[in-house]
Scaffold this active site. Structure first.
Site, short mmCIF file in Angstrom:
data_model
loop_
_atom_site.label_atom_id
_atom_site.label_comp_id
_atom_site.label_asym_id
_atom_site.label_seq_id
_atom_site.Cartn_x
_atom_site.Cartn_y
_atom_site.Cartn_z
N SER A 1 0.83 -1.21 0.00
CA SER A 1 0.00 0.00 0.00
C SER A 1 0.86 1.25 0.00
O SER A 1 2.00 1.26 0.46
CB SER A 1 -0.91 0.03 1.23
OG SER A 1 -1.78 -1.08 1.24
N1 SAH Z 1 -1.00 -4.79 3.99
C1 SAH Z 1 -0.21 -5.05 2.80
C2 SAH Z 1 -0.97 -4.62 1.55
C3 SAH Z 1 -1.25 -5.81 0.75
S1 SAH Z 1 -2.32 -5.69 -0.63
C4 SAH Z 1 1.18 -4.45 2.87
O1 SAH Z 1 1.47 -3.74 3.84
O2 SAH Z 1 2.00 -4.73 1.99
C5 SAH Z 1 -3.62 -6.76 -0.08
C6 SAH Z 1 -3.26 -8.17 0.26
O3 SAH Z 1 -4.45 -8.85 0.64
C7 SAH Z 1 -2.67 -8.98 -0.89
O4 SAH Z 1 -1.43 -9.51 -0.52
C8 SAH Z 1 -3.70 -10.07 -1.12
O5 SAH Z 1 -3.14 -11.32 -1.53
C9 SAH Z 1 -4.35 -10.18 0.24
N2 SAH Z 1 -5.68 -10.78 0.25
C10 SAH Z 1 -6.69 -10.66 -0.66
N3 SAH Z 1 -7.74 -11.41 -0.30
C11 SAH Z 1 -7.42 -12.03 0.88
C12 SAH Z 1 -8.07 -12.96 1.74
N4 SAH Z 1 -9.31 -13.44 1.50
N5 SAH Z 1 -7.42 -13.36 2.85
C13 SAH Z 1 -6.18 -12.92 3.14
N6 SAH Z 1 -5.50 -12.07 2.36
C14 SAH Z 1 -6.10 -11.62 1.24
#
Ligand code: SAH
Length: 206
Positions: free
Chosen positions: A55
């Site tokens: 993000s």
């Molecule tokens: N918080 C992260 C941002 C990641 S983007 C950071 O600091 O880098 C969102 C993430 O959510 C992705 O890695 C994606 O694979 C995950 N995601 C999407 N659907 C999900 C689910 N049902 N359960 C767990 N993770 C999920």
């Protein structure tokens, strides 16, 4: 570079000193692919593999501020991704649980937690739609992917007095903050618009 990033965040309206100093404490360049390392302190999202992104720092700061975390609060993060947001949560004093659906990202985030000295962050390969029942209820829950709706499991796993922050919507999401007043009552606040990668069902092993 980190100091400049903090100045940018302050200009964009982030005021919480604890959140700013947490962001100032974390080496964001280590979470990025070498190709993007030099831009790591720009206020931008970057690819982290598996079609996902780390993000934007503004978004991390904004969501962390909305959570109103007190030291030692248990916080469940949905969407570990690179692990950056989880480290920010740990740095503001939370006891962090984080779940990710992509095995590849889950594994590399765990390595980052060890490398950077956050062995207490508990990371699980799970479908975040189900929360993390065995450690519930949580003081705070943070969703970092675009949710088509608010899953009941997350509302159920919130303590009375707890706060859930979740971006809700399809193409653009409305940042939504839910406060659980007591067993039955929830108060919803709809805030600014953001764009997240999708919140998908099921886990993806490699
Ligand atoms: N918080 C992260 C941002 C990641 S983007 C950071 O600091 O880098 C969102 C993430 O959510 C992705 O890695 C994606 O694979 C995950 N995601 C999407 N659907 C999900 C689910 N049902 N359960 C767990 N993770 C999920």
């Amino acid at each position: 570079m980190r100091r400049k990033l903090l100045e940018t965040l302050v200009k964009k309206g982030i005021k919480d000193e604890v959140v700013l100093s947490a962001i100032g404490a974390i080496p964001r360049h280590l979470f990025l692919d070498g190709a993007f390392e030099e831009q790591a302190y720009e206020d931008r999202a970057f690819p982290i593999g598996a079609e996902q992104t780390i993000s934007q720092p503004y978004t991390v700061a904004y969501q962390t501020t909305l959570l109103e975390i007190n030291k030692r609060d248990t916080v469940l993060e949905i969407g570990t991704g690179s692990g950056y947001q989880a480290c920010v949560l740990a740095e503001v004093g939370a006891r962090v649980f984080t779940v990710e659906r992509q095995e590849e990202l889950h594994e590399s985030a765990k390595r980052m937690f060890d490398l950077l000295g956050y062995p207490r962050i508990r990371a699980y390969l799970r479908d975040g739609y189900k929360g993390l029942r065995e450690f519930a209820p949580f003081d705070r829950i943070l969703v970092t992917a675009a949710a088509p709706y608010i899953p009941d499991a997350l509302l159920e796993q919130l303590k009375p007095g707890g706060i859930l922050v979740i971006p809700v919507g399809k193409d653009r999401q409305t940042m939504t903050r839910v406060r659980r007043v007591d067993e039955k009552d929830f108060v919803y606040e709809e805030l600014d618009a953001f764009r997240f990668v999708p919140f998908l069902k099921g886990i993806n092993k490699r």
